[in-house]
Write a protein that holds these residues in place. Structure first.
Motif, PDB file in Angstrom:
ATOM      1  N   THR A 134      19.578  57.840  47.374  1.00  0.00           N
ATOM      2  CA  THR A 134      20.464  58.364  48.425  1.00  0.00           C
ATOM      3  C   THR A 134      21.872  58.511  47.892  1.00  0.00           C
ATOM      4  O   THR A 134      22.282  57.830  46.943  1.00  0.00           O
ATOM      5  CB  THR A 134      20.459  57.423  49.625  1.00  0.00           C
ATOM      6  OG1 THR A 134      20.840  56.119  49.170  1.00  0.00           O
ATOM      7  CG2 THR A 134      19.059  57.330  50.227  1.00  0.00           C
ATOM      8  N   SER A 136      24.659  57.743  49.338  1.00  0.00           N
ATOM      9  CA  SER A 136      25.532  56.592  49.608  1.00  0.00           C
ATOM     10  C   SER A 136      24.699  55.315  49.611  1.00  0.00           C
ATOM     11  O   SER A 136      23.555  55.311  50.081  1.00  0.00           O
ATOM     12  CB  SER A 136      26.220  56.772  50.963  1.00  0.00           C
ATOM     13  OG  SER A 136      25.255  56.882  51.985  1.00  0.00           O
ATOM     14  N   PRO A 138      23.259  51.616  50.732  1.00  0.00           N
ATOM     15  CA  PRO A 138      23.068  51.061  52.084  1.00  0.00           C
ATOM     16  C   PRO A 138      24.219  50.140  52.462  1.00  0.00           C
ATOM     17  O   PRO A 138      24.859  49.524  51.606  1.00  0.00           O
ATOM     18  CB  PRO A 138      21.752  50.283  51.954  1.00  0.00           C
ATOM     19  CG  PRO A 138      21.618  49.986  50.502  1.00  0.00           C
ATOM     20  CD  PRO A 138      22.252  51.149  49.787  1.00  0.00           C
ATOM     21  N   ARG A 141      25.320  43.836  54.934  1.00  0.00           N
ATOM     22  CA  ARG A 141      25.374  43.028  56.137  1.00  0.00           C
ATOM     23  C   ARG A 141      26.296  41.839  55.920  1.00  0.00           C
ATOM     24  O   ARG A 141      26.195  41.140  54.909  1.00  0.00           O
ATOM     25  CB  ARG A 141      23.988  42.538  56.517  1.00  0.00           C
ATOM     26  CG  ARG A 141      23.029  43.678  56.871  1.00  0.00           C
ATOM     27  CD  ARG A 141      21.693  43.129  57.280  1.00  0.00           C
ATOM     28  NE  ARG A 141      20.773  44.204  57.637  1.00  0.00           N
ATOM     29  CZ  ARG A 141      19.516  43.993  58.021  1.00  0.00           C
ATOM     30  NH1 ARG A 141      19.050  42.736  58.095  1.00  0.00           N
ATOM     31  NH2 ARG A 141      18.737  45.015  58.334  1.00  0.00           N
TER      32      ARG A 141
END
Length: 302
Positions: A134, A136, A138, A141
């Protein structure tokens, strides 16, 4: 003069012309794409004059970046002085280059000499199965909640502990085996003696209630059997005289057995003999107590 120079130039350029007319082998992949580890076929063909002797590559040739899997040849077909040789090589690759090329040489034999004629590089594209990355990354968190994980049984740990415990127990047994054996023998003696006293008292009680010679005989038999097991002897098969001789005519024991013989075999159960019978029971019990103490003492010094 000019004609001679042209002739010499023609002779010099003749090999170059022959080389230029040399037939070339052709190599191609039979499928445009492949993937890592998948078998792909590479076809090598060579059309040449029938007089030429040619040799195709075998499994020892350089197939990099591919790996050799196998091959199959087609018989040479000759028509109008031209021959066609063809071979199909089964290859696979584990390289990750998007486009991978291969060129194989064909050897032409000319007497004691040989010429390698490589094919033009043939290319095949690699198909990637993993999804494209991808654009960007992920999102991270900030916090995560831990989930409870069931504890797994640690077999190596427990097996090692069990083995260590067995080795330790074995060592303790070897170290204290004499003491443990004596303690066990004393335990058996004490248990058997307590059982004897209980059964002996029960027979005496039955005799006092029934005044039956049979109950007294059972009490004497119990007494003999107990001493037989206690001293590992054949006392229960001996007569009264033999028992007295066995114990070197112990006064109290001999007197008690004679009273018992009068009751059992003489059937003499007069009321005035009751104290004597009670004393005989007591003397036999006390004699058994003495033999038990002697047996226990022998275990301690064994």
């Amino acid at each position: 003069m000019g004609s001679r120079w042209v002739a010499r130039l023609g002779l010099a350029l003749a090999p170059l012309a022959a080389l230029a007319q040399q037939p070339e082998p052709v190599g191609r992949f039979r499928q445009p794409t492949t993937q890592v580890g998948e078998v792909v076929e590479f076809e090598l063909t060579f059309r040449h004059p029938a007089a030429l002797e040619v040799v195709f590559p075998d499994s020892t040739a350089d197939f990099r970046p591919f790996e050799y899997v196998g091959r199959r040849y087609s018989p040479t077909r000759t028509r109008q002085g031209q021959s066609l040789d063809r071979a199909v090589y089964r290859l696979r690759t584990f390289a990750l280059d998007p486009v991978q090329q291969l060129s194989l040489p064909v050897t032409v034999l000319r007497g004691r000499d040989s010429v390698l004629l490589p094919t033009a590089p043939a290319a095949v594209r690699l198909r990637f199965l993993a999804p494209a990355a991808t654009a960007s990354p992920p999102a991270l968190r900030a916090t995560t909640t831990l989930l409870p994980v069931e504890a797994r049984f640690n077999y190596p740990y427990w097996l090692a502990a069990l083995g260590g415990l067995m080795v330790l127990s074995g060592g303790l047994v070897l170290l204290f085996r004499q003491r443990l054996r004596r303690r066990y023998q004393r335990y058996k003696l004490r248990k058997n003696h307590a059982y004897f006293l209980a059964q002996y008292a029960r027979h005496i009680e039955r005799f006092e209630l029934s005044r039956s010679a049979t109950n007294m005989e059972r009490a004497i038999t119990l007494w003999k059997n107990y001493l037989t097991r206690l001293e590992d002897s054949n006392l229960n098969s001996l007569t009264t005289r033999e028992v007295e001789a066995h114990y070197e005519h112990h006064p109290a024991m001999s007197s008690a057995l004679r009273v018992a013989d009068r009751v059992v075999y003489g059937n003499l159960l007069a009321e005035d003999e009751t104290p004597e019978i009670d004393q005989a029971f007591t003397q036999l019990r006390e004699f058994a107590e003495q033999r038990y103490q002697l047996a226990a003492a022998r275990v301690l010094v064994a």
